[in-house]
Motif scaffolding. Structure first.
Motif, PDB file in Angstrom:
ATOM      1  N   HIS A 175       0.815  -1.218   0.000  1.00 13.18           N
ATOM      2  CA  HIS A 175       0.000   0.000   0.000  1.00 13.18           C
ATOM      3  C   HIS A 175       0.852   1.274   0.000  1.00 13.18           C
ATOM      4  CE1 HIS A 175      -3.725  -2.203   0.645  1.00 13.18           C
ATOM      5  NE2 HIS A 175      -3.065  -2.956   1.504  1.00 13.18           N
ATOM      6  N   ALA A 176       0.322   2.307  -0.661  1.00 14.12           N
ATOM      7  CA  ALA A 176       1.043   3.583  -0.744  1.00 14.12           C
ATOM      8  C   ALA A 176       0.270   4.727  -0.089  1.00 14.12           C
ATOM      9  CB  ALA A 176       1.311   3.934  -2.204  1.00 14.12           C
ATOM     10  N   PRO A 339      -5.088  12.661 -10.327  1.00 17.11           N
ATOM     11  CA  PRO A 339      -5.191  13.496  -9.125  1.00 17.11           C
ATOM     12  C   PRO A 339      -3.830  13.534  -8.420  1.00 17.11           C
ATOM     13  CG  PRO A 339      -6.481  11.460  -8.895  1.00 17.11           C
ATOM     14  CD  PRO A 339      -5.926  11.470 -10.279  1.00 17.11           C
ATOM     15  N   PRO A 340      -3.626  14.496  -7.492  1.00 16.41           N
ATOM     16  CA  PRO A 340      -2.352  14.513  -6.765  1.00 16.41           C
ATOM     17  C   PRO A 340      -2.112  13.171  -6.094  1.00 16.41           C
ATOM     18  CG  PRO A 340      -3.758  16.358  -6.097  1.00 16.41           C
ATOM     19  CD  PRO A 340      -4.571  15.498  -6.992  1.00 16.41           C
ATOM     20  N   GLN A 341      -0.833  12.836  -5.884  1.00 18.30           N
ATOM     21  CA  GLN A 341      -0.549  11.552  -5.235  1.00 18.30           C
ATOM     22  C   GLN A 341      -0.904  11.636  -3.749  1.00 18.30           C
ATOM     23  OE1 GLN A 341       3.390  11.508  -7.008  1.00 18.30           O
ATOM     24  NE2 GLN A 341       2.777   9.711  -8.176  1.00 18.30           N
ATOM     25  N   PRO A 342      -1.190  10.480  -3.121  1.00 18.96           N
ATOM     26  CA  PRO A 342      -1.578  10.536  -1.702  1.00 18.96           C
ATOM     27  C   PRO A 342      -0.466  11.184  -0.875  1.00 18.96           C
ATOM     28  CG  PRO A 342      -1.819   8.298  -2.575  1.00 18.96           C
ATOM     29  CD  PRO A 342      -1.128   9.104  -3.629  1.00 18.96           C
ATOM     30  N   ASN A 343      -0.848  11.866   0.219  1.00 19.84           N
ATOM     31  CA  ASN A 343       0.141  12.479   1.098  1.00 19.84           C
ATOM     32  C   ASN A 343       1.161  11.445   1.549  1.00 19.84           C
ATOM     33  OD1 ASN A 343      -1.099  14.963   0.979  1.00 19.84           O
ATOM     34  ND2 ASN A 343      -2.447  14.517   2.706  1.00 19.84           N
ATOM     35  N   SER A 344       2.427  11.829   1.587  1.00 13.81           N
ATOM     36  CA  SER A 344       3.501  10.990   2.133  1.00 13.81           C
ATOM     37  C   SER A 344       3.569   9.596   1.523  1.00 13.81           C
ATOM     38  CB  SER A 344       3.358  10.831   3.654  1.00 13.81           C
ATOM     39  OG  SER A 344       3.195  12.065   4.273  1.00 13.81           O
ATOM     40  N   TYR A 345       3.155   9.433   0.248  1.00 18.44           N
ATOM     41  CA  TYR A 345       3.075   8.065  -0.285  1.00 18.44           C
ATOM     42  C   TYR A 345       4.424   7.349  -0.308  1.00 18.44           C
ATOM     43  CZ  TYR A 345       4.770   9.671  -4.811  1.00 18.44           C
ATOM     44  OH  TYR A 345       5.535  10.179  -5.807  1.00 18.44           O
ATOM     45  N   ALA A 346       5.510   8.103  -0.513  1.00 22.31           N
ATOM     46  CA  ALA A 346       6.821   7.450  -0.564  1.00 22.31           C
ATOM     47  C   ALA A 346       7.210   6.905   0.820  1.00 22.31           C
ATOM     48  CB  ALA A 346       7.872   8.419  -1.085  1.00 22.31           C
ATOM     49  N   THR A 347       7.004   7.721   1.868  1.00 24.73           N
ATOM     50  CA  THR A 347       7.354   7.253   3.225  1.00 24.73           C
ATOM     51  C   THR A 347       6.395   6.163   3.689  1.00 24.73           C
ATOM     52  OG1 THR A 347       6.601   9.485   3.766  1.00 24.73           O
ATOM     53  CG2 THR A 347       8.719   8.818   4.636  1.00 24.73           C
ATOM     54  N   ILE A 348       5.144   6.217   3.231  1.00 27.66           N
ATOM     55  CA  ILE A 348       4.201   5.166   3.601  1.00 27.66           C
ATOM     56  C   ILE A 348       4.661   3.829   2.991  1.00 27.66           C
ATOM     57  CG2 ILE A 348       1.833   4.324   3.221  1.00 27.66           C
ATOM     58  CD1 ILE A 348       0.871   7.210   3.680  1.00 27.66           C
ATOM     59  N   ARG A 349       5.092   3.865   1.738  1.00 25.72           N
ATOM     60  CA  ARG A 349       5.592   2.630   1.108  1.00 25.72           C
ATOM     61  C   ARG A 349       6.806   2.097   1.885  1.00 25.72           C
ATOM     62  NH1 ARG A 349       7.554   2.332  -3.663  1.00 25.72           N
ATOM     63  NH2 ARG A 349       6.527   0.467  -4.389  1.00 25.72           N
ATOM     64  N   THR A 351       7.510   2.555   5.000  1.00 30.90           N
ATOM     65  CA  THR A 351       7.049   2.022   6.284  1.00 30.90           C
ATOM     66  C   THR A 351       6.465   0.626   6.074  1.00 30.90           C
ATOM     67  OG1 THR A 351       6.529   4.267   6.966  1.00 30.90           O
ATOM     68  CG2 THR A 351       5.556   2.495   8.268  1.00 30.90           C
ATOM     69  N   ASN A 352       5.697   0.448   5.015  1.00 26.38           N
ATOM     70  CA  ASN A 352       5.095  -0.852   4.751  1.00 26.38           C
ATOM     71  C   ASN A 352       6.133  -1.901   4.331  1.00 26.38           C
ATOM     72  OD1 ASN A 352       2.519  -0.125   5.492  1.00 26.38           O
ATOM     73  ND2 ASN A 352       1.929   0.530   3.438  1.00 26.38           N
ATOM     74  N   MET A 353       7.318  -1.434   3.931  1.00 26.62           N
ATOM     75  CA  MET A 353       8.403  -2.369   3.611  1.00 26.62           C
ATOM     76  C   MET A 353       9.278  -2.634   4.827  1.00 26.62           C
ATOM     77  SD  MET A 353       9.685  -1.396  -0.240  1.00 26.62           S
ATOM     78  CE  MET A 353       9.504   0.358  -0.319  1.00 26.62           C
ATOM     79  N   PRO A 358       8.127   5.077  11.710  1.00 26.16           N
ATOM     80  CA  PRO A 358       7.645   6.334  12.275  1.00 26.16           C
ATOM     81  C   PRO A 358       6.945   6.132  13.617  1.00 26.16           C
ATOM     82  CG  PRO A 358       6.283   5.645  10.421  1.00 26.16           C
ATOM     83  CD  PRO A 358       7.424   4.697  10.475  1.00 26.16           C
ATOM     84  N   THR A 359       6.885   7.205  14.419  1.00 25.10           N
ATOM     85  CA  THR A 359       6.153   7.157  15.680  1.00 25.10           C
ATOM     86  C   THR A 359       4.653   7.201  15.362  1.00 25.10           C
ATOM     87  OG1 THR A 359       6.038   9.563  15.836  1.00 25.10           O
ATOM     88  CG2 THR A 359       7.960   8.513  16.818  1.00 25.10           C
ATOM     89  N   GLU A 360       3.827   6.937  16.383  1.00 23.78           N
ATOM     90  CA  GLU A 360       2.369   6.969  16.188  1.00 23.78           C
ATOM     91  C   GLU A 360       1.919   8.336  15.672  1.00 23.78           C
ATOM     92  OE1 GLU A 360      -0.003   4.478  16.348  1.00 23.78           O
ATOM     93  OE2 GLU A 360       1.827   3.283  16.404  1.00 23.78           O
ATOM     94  N   GLU A 361       2.518   9.390  16.249  1.00 27.63           N
ATOM     95  CA  GLU A 361       2.136  10.743  15.842  1.00 27.63           C
ATOM     96  C   GLU A 361       2.500  10.993  14.382  1.00 27.63           C
ATOM     97  OE1 GLU A 361       3.797  13.832  18.271  1.00 27.63           O
ATOM     98  OE2 GLU A 361       2.660  15.377  17.211  1.00 27.63           O
ATOM     99  N   GLU A 362       3.691  10.521  14.003  1.00 31.80           N
ATOM    100  CA  GLU A 362       4.111  10.682  12.606  1.00 31.80           C
ATOM    101  C   GLU A 362       3.218   9.884  11.661  1.00 31.80           C
ATOM    102  OE1 GLU A 362       8.897  11.497  13.317  1.00 31.80           O
ATOM    103  OE2 GLU A 362       8.155   9.435  13.180  1.00 31.80           O
ATOM    104  N   LYS A 363       2.800   8.698  12.106  1.00 34.12           N
ATOM    105  CA  LYS A 363       1.901   7.871  11.280  1.00 34.12           C
ATOM    106  C   LYS A 363       0.599   8.619  11.007  1.00 34.12           C
ATOM    107  CE  LYS A 363       3.532   3.322  12.811  1.00 34.12           C
ATOM    108  NZ  LYS A 363       3.234   2.207  13.719  1.00 34.12           N
TER     109      LYS A 363
END
Lengths: 376, 75
Positions: A175-176, A339-349, A351-353, A358-363
């Protein structure tokens, strides 16, 4: 008379029951434009709280007296502040959203999507604020959870309530747009975590590959989950056919749109796979299958029970993304003017790898905003 | 950067950083600079949006050790 907190769960009920509601969103204009509460009978206006510091007279005229009024902000403080001013000014009743849009983004409702063979059940989890959909297949005290969001406590309570043992946590793809709860859920309940191998190139943890043709069995009555390789949104994207009746499409096919191929920076490489999946692989499946996607983006996609589902045949009749005959037009549709790419999609990917932690707040910050996994 | 007044809004949650900033700026003269320190993440977008809608000028914005800093010139 006065102000009262409304929880995200109460707001979700109102939205799903299509109750009339007037919302005054007091976040700044950019945040409002990016993402807001939506519902069939929700009327919403935006007026940033900092434009109300000199007085609220101009907004009072725009507030209806014949329906409930909810004030919404990012976290809660400003909505309470504005609700107080309004209640003081006209003596009316005002609700404010407890925890604000942050909590709204995280709220999950579960709805029963279907009864399966031999007493099995299929549940849909609707993360209504973000448009994420997760699934649970239950049979004879065993469960599989598909595309779980990161709030594993919600799934844990569900498993406890249903007295089911988690056997599999499955992600249909990497997921991204949101952080997966799949790996954490599998670890917590000592279940297998499955992920398509082609999406798992950079992962730092062990997993069981979700391969084409693989069958996962839940419960002794053998409700099976059949994996079907269906690339396009990602190179590994794999759909699941549950009990020969339900097609869990992940982010490949939605009720009102189709998946976008660009979130890993490989739109041109993956557009052919997306076309092949939608126009050949899915087209040759039993058209009576009920499609259950991993996202929705418009409130119109929710049915009267708050579920998101549609017959495959109906989607071939009315989903624009399945009806673009010309290959070049299709290529342009899914690679240009997205449409614009989802917020923080690169860091989300990442994280999923497992490459970022990230901390809970950052998530929470990373996941703010709509999912934007569809072409339009 | 020089300022005529420093507002310490660290630890305050939304809406207080903007509420206090408005009070402070109301007491300044046109052309004066108000410096704001805040830790609430919402301030990062709300202070500039408030500055714009109220007609003042955001001269500079910085982040130092998780403290958001703003310099606003009164209109």
């Amino acid at each position: 008379m006065g102000i009262q907190a409304l929880t995200a769960a109460e707001l979700a009920k109102k939205v799903m029951n299509q109750e009339p509601l007037f919302i005054l969103d007091v976040r700044n204009e950019d945040e409002f434009q990016d993402w807001k509460v939506e519902g069939k009978n929700v009327e919403i206006i935006n007026k940033p709280y900092f434009e109300l510091l000199d007085g609220i007279d101009e907004i009072l005229d725009r507030i209806p007296s014949d329906k409930e009024v909810l004030i919404v902000c990012a976290k809660e403080g400003s909505s309470q502040f504005v609700a107080d001013m309004l209640a003081e000014a006209d003596g009316g009743d005002y609700l404010y959203l407890q925890g604000g849009m942050k909590t709204w983004s995280e709220h999950i409702e579960s709805v029963k999507a279907a009864d399966l063979t031999d007493g099995g059940e299929l549940y849909q989890f609707v993360r209504i604020g973000k448009g994420c959909l997760s699934y649970a297949v239950l049979s004879n005290g065993e469960a599989a959870i598909v595309d779980p969001v990161r709030f594993t406590d919600a799934f844990a309570s569900f498993l406890e309530e249903k007295q089911a043992v988690l056997k599999y946590a499955v992600d249909t793809h990497l997921h991204a747009d949101h952080i997966s709860g799949g790996r954490e859920l599998a670890e917590r309940f000592d279940a297998s975590y499955l992920l398509p191998e082609a999406d798992a190139g950079g992962v730092t943890f062990s997993y069981e590959p979700l391969e084409d043709g693989k069958t996962l069995t839940v419960g002794s009555t053998e409700i099976d989950i059949q994996a079907l390789y269906s690339p396009g949104h990602t190179i590994g994207s794999t759909s699941l056919v549950v009990d020969n009746q339900y097609l869990l499409t992940g982010d490949i096919l939605f009720v009102d749109s189709i998946g976008r191929p660009d979130l890993a920076g490989k739109a041109e490489d993956w557009v052919g796979d997306l076309r092949e999946t939608l126009y050949s692989r899915y087209a040759n499946l039993d058209r009576n299958l009920i499609v259950l996607p991993a996202h929705f983006s418009k409130k119109e996609e929710l049915d009267d029970s708050g579920r998101v589902m549609a017959k495959l045949d109906d989607l071939y009749a009315r989903n624009h993304g399945l009806n673009i005959e010309d290959k070049d037009t299709f290529r342009r549709t899914v690679t240009e003017n997205l449409p614009p790419q989802p917020n923080s999609y690169a860091t989300i990917r990442q994280t999923n790898m497992g490459q970022a932690a990230p901390t809970e707040e950052e998530k929470t910050e990373m996941e703010i905003g709509p999912n934007r996994c569809a072409v339009s | 950067m020089e300022s005529n007044k420093v507002l310490n809004a660290e630890g305050l949650a939304c809406p207080m950083p903007v509420v206090k900033a408005k009070k402070e700026i109301d007491n300044l003269n046109a052309g004066d600079i108000l410096e704001i320190h805040a830790t609430d993440k919402g301030a990062a977008s709300d202070i500039p949006a408030w500055t714009k809608s109220s007609g003042h000028e955001l001269v500079q914005q910085d982040e130092e050790n998780d403290i958001l800093k703003f310099w606003i010139k009164k209109a």
